[in-house]
Design an enzyme around this catalytic site. Sequence first.
Site, PDB file in Angstrom:
ATOM      1  N   ASP A 294       0.774  -1.233  -0.067  1.00 29.26           N
ATOM      2  CA  ASP A 294       0.234  -0.005   0.166  1.00 29.26           C
ATOM      3  C   ASP A 294       0.797   1.294  -0.174  1.00 29.26           C
ATOM      4  O   ASP A 294       1.927   1.362   0.701  1.00 29.26           O
ATOM      5  CB  ASP A 294      -0.927   0.006   1.445  1.00 29.26           C
ATOM      6  CG  ASP A 294      -1.911   0.916   1.396  1.00 29.26           C
ATOM      7  OD1 ASP A 294      -2.692   1.116   0.330  1.00 29.26           O
ATOM      8  OD2 ASP A 294      -1.625   1.966   2.173  1.00 29.26           O
TER       9      ASP A 294
ATOM     10  N   GLU B 189       1.623  -0.651  -5.025  1.00 31.29           N
ATOM     11  CA  GLU B 189       0.595   0.478  -5.303  1.00 31.29           C
ATOM     12  C   GLU B 189       1.442   1.567  -5.522  1.00 31.29           C
ATOM     13  O   GLU B 189       1.843   2.292  -4.407  1.00 31.29           O
ATOM     14  CB  GLU B 189      -0.278   0.797  -4.098  1.00 31.29           C
ATOM     15  CG  GLU B 189      -1.516   1.635  -4.596  1.00 31.29           C
ATOM     16  CD  GLU B 189      -2.247   2.379  -3.482  1.00 31.29           C
ATOM     17  OE1 GLU B 189      -3.414   3.044  -3.819  1.00 31.29           O
ATOM     18  OE2 GLU B 189      -1.653   2.494  -2.515  1.00 31.29           O
TER      19      GLU B 189
HETATM   20  C1  NOJ Z   1      -4.463   3.055  -0.985  1.00 30.99           C
HETATM   21  C2  NOJ Z   1      -5.646   2.394  -0.527  1.00 30.99           C
HETATM   22  O1  NOJ Z   1      -6.029   1.610  -1.766  1.00 30.99           O
HETATM   23  C3  NOJ Z   1      -6.748   2.938   0.034  1.00 30.99           C
HETATM   24  O2  NOJ Z   1      -7.877   2.263   0.196  1.00 30.99           O
HETATM   25  C4  NOJ Z   1      -6.094   3.615   1.402  1.00 30.99           C
HETATM   26  O3  NOJ Z   1      -7.311   4.362   1.839  1.00 30.99           O
HETATM   27  C5  NOJ Z   1      -4.807   4.294   1.257  1.00 30.99           C
HETATM   28  N1  NOJ Z   1      -3.768   3.633   0.208  1.00 30.99           N
HETATM   29  C6  NOJ Z   1      -4.169   4.490   2.392  1.00 30.99           C
HETATM   30  O4  NOJ Z   1      -4.073   3.281   3.031  1.00 30.99           O
END
Ligand code: NOJ
Length: 533
Positions: free
Chosen positions: A205, A258
């Site tokens: 993440d 991500e």
């Molecule tokens: C990306 C995640 O996909 C999202 O859902 C989240 O709110 C943020 N990162 C913070 O962790």
Amino acid sequence: MSSGPRNWWRNAVIYQVYPRSFADANGDGTGDLAGVRSRLPYLARLGVDALWFTPWYRSPQNDGGYDVADYRDIDPVLGTVEDAEALIAEALEMGIRTIVDIVPNHVSSEHEWFAEALAAAPGDPARDRFWFRDGRGESGELPPTEWTSSFSGPAWSRLDDGQWYLHLFAPEQPDLNWSHPDVVAEHEAVLRFWYDRGVAGVRIDSASMLVKDPDLPEVGDHEPGGHPHNDRDGVHDIYRRWRKIADSYAQPRVLVGEVWLPEADRFARYLRDDEMHMAFNFDFMTRGWDAETLRESIETTLATHRDVGAPPTWVLSNHDITRPVTRYGRRDSSFSFETKRFGTPTDLERGARRARAAALLTAALPGVLYVYQGDELGLPEVEDLPAEVREDPMHHRSGGVDPGRDGCRVPLPWTSGGKAFGFGGPPWLPQPADWGRYAVESQLADPDSTLSLYRRVIGLRRELRDADFAWIPTDPQVLAFRRGEDLTCVVNFGDAPAALPDHAEALIASARLEDGRLPGDAAVWLRTRPSHQ
Ligand code: NOJ
């Protein structure tokens, strides 16, 4: 590079499970791991290679689980660690691997480290695992910087003792200090904890945000790598260490990033062969339904990945993004968090046609295909959720201006009627009254349904594997390319039907062909015979 068992991920279809909204076995209205287990045959039949679970750990759910209180425990609403182990093992028996989410940028404010930090006085080492600072101004009444949170408002919150702490997301998600050895060691231990339980990989993440400039300068013009809290060069050391851990297993584990970065070359740095295996292709995902812009994105994507030897990924949506059926039904069908507002006129029928075509397009491209739960059913975004049921901090912290992300998280319909359309108990987000028309049950019985389309295309896609890719010249409104010797994918973005090559057999089409021609907003896969035969 070929895709034997060690390289299973290079051509994989990876299905994203948002566990709270997938299937609810105990009838409390929230999906759970037992619910996922009960639906494994559905996922096996869909033909997916792996499941990526958004965070399933113990969490106060201030950000849908991206606020982790304990990585070594499953949230009690979802089940237990034993349930997770059973799910991982049972899925694997069906040929489906498991990927879990790791959220290294921040923890929940209910994590024991933050509780310790709050109990400690300013200056105490217990605060060093986070970013605690005195404020600016005469009595420290101004935050240490003007940095803003991704969920609107300042990225700092002040405590009663006068200090401020950093949260690039919600205040319930304090940012960790990655120059602290405990933070490094703990995450490496957490990776091993889940790898030892049989997970095949992790989705990382907010992967580019971990390292911060300790001098805390303001965000301004900067050199590449010079942003104070994003894409700093030091972040790569973390993933190099993680890669070594992943590679130390007999079946090497996979790292999926991500990584939201506009510059293709900066993005590609995360995919060097001693770092991550792949990262989400947000460039493609955020572009509108337009031949030229998508062609440009595909070209850049293929070139960028070719240079580093990583497989491209194709993503139409996830739990943060407006569902493709709704997005592609808008006049401006590009996506950005900044422009997401209530009340955008939407032609859902058109959006549904385009989303089906997009499924065929992305499935035909070389690399990894991600499918977010419910996209295989053609679910639209639920835009009219009442304010009081919305949970997303993105909505609440914008003062209700941003619709937030709840609309793509509404629990799935499994049956065309009955309680919660077969989901389980009264769902934590209400399902629209017509949700039954999208139900798995109804779509299984219909060979023309979006679910049937996904099942067939995922099956056909297996033949493509590492087949080469080449564009075929076409009208500007049409994209066409060949995979390997004899597979051609044609997508018509225009209004008028498009002619198809001679000597071609349609294997699968997102809409019925009209006199052998491809209608607008549709895609087809053709088996083309070489012309000399
Ligand atoms: C990306 C995640 O996909 C999202 O859902 C989240 O709110 C943020 N990162 C913070 O962790």
